[in-house]
Design an enzyme around this catalytic site. Structure first.
Site: not given
Length: 294
Positions: A212, A236, A286
């Protein structure tokens, strides 16, 4: 299963403690790592969700363990670092080779992350992978502490010393100023600080935690934006990850990233994690909200 959750340790500490179990659903609880902005780091919730789901995947005597091979999650709401997170694990299916779990991470009764994860027992089959690109070694690159440890500001101190992942950009980082070259790709080395236990589930969780970091940076790099830009609003939205081959998260991995598209206030980041010997360990994707105010 009990794992302590501390805010002064590496990512493997932010795991979960089981508080309720029944044949179809189990509940785990975990604490959060402190963050300067008060919001839970998304990678932490991903890691905790993997641990909670993985602890419900049981195999019979003499059967091989089933490592996680994929996850697909949506970040629904921001989390509060001051409140515990509960993880509700639903056993969707245990087949002959695969086990599927659905997990909801919740605070105050509201879902902050919804994830489906799949686990597979080891198997043979077709085998190929991307080639690891050339990059200078991590030992030749400065750490975040080398670059920002001298800055007398709480955010800089947290960036330099408060994060459990040692992250080293091959190109210049984007914390304090935009990149000199506006391209939609970058490379960085990362590894967990310290030594992790010999538990493949923990290493997968820490890889997800680290995945991440910086995955939306190719978007802002392409558009000449730095994280310090006060106009930037980022969050996100979803996260997907595929685990291909075994890897240790406490050893260096080259994380290559690029963005194929940004539009409509959203940007897509894609990443690959390679071990030093060139093995492709994981692929990540992502999408995030990226807006410029004013």
């Amino acid at each position: 299963m009990t794992v302590s959750a501390r805010t002064d340790a590496g990512p493997e500490s932010f795991l979960t403690e089981q508080i309720l179990g029944d044949p179809d659903r189990e509940i785990f609880e975990g604490q959060s790592q402190w963050q300067p902005h008060g919001r839970v780091f998304g990678g932490q919730v991903l890691a905790q969700t993997i641990i909670a789901a993985g602890r419900t995947v049981e195999v019979g005597a003499g059967e091989p363990a089933r490592p996680i091979h994929s996850l697909h999650g949506y970040f629904v709401r921001p989390g509060d670092v001051a409140r515990p997170i509960r993880f509700s694990v639903e056993r969707m299916r245990d087949g002959r080779s695969f086990s599927t779990r659905r997990v909801h991470a919740m605070q105050e009764g509201q879902v902050i992350l919804s994830m489906t994860a799949s686990f597979q027992e080891p198997a043979g089959g077709l085998n190929h992978q991307d080639t690891m690109p050339q990059a200078p070694g991590p030992e030749t690159l400065p750490s975040v502490a080398d670059k920002y440890g001298h800055v007398d500001h709480p955010a800089a101190k947290h960036l330099a010393y408060g994060r459990p992942i040692d992250l080293r950009h091959v190109r210049e980082d984007l914390w304090s100023q935009p990149a000199s070259e506006q391209v939609a790709h970058q490379e960085l080395w990362l590894r967990a600080v310290g030594t992790l236990p010999d538990d493949p589930l923990v290493h997968a969780a820490v890889m997800a935690y680290a995945s991440d970091y910086a995955l939306l940076e190719p978007v802002i790099r392409r558009h000449g934006i730095a994280w310090i830009d006060r106009r930037l609003r980022a969050a996100s939205l979803d996260h997907a990850m595929w685990f291909h081959r075994p890897a240790r998260a406490d050893e260096w991995m080259l994380y290559t990233q690029y963005s194929p598209s940004a539009q409509g206030g959203r940007g897509l980041g894609m990443g690959r994690m390679f071990t030093p010997d060139g093995s492709l360990a994981a692929t990540v994707a992502q999408e995030g909200m990226l807006r410029l105010k004013g």
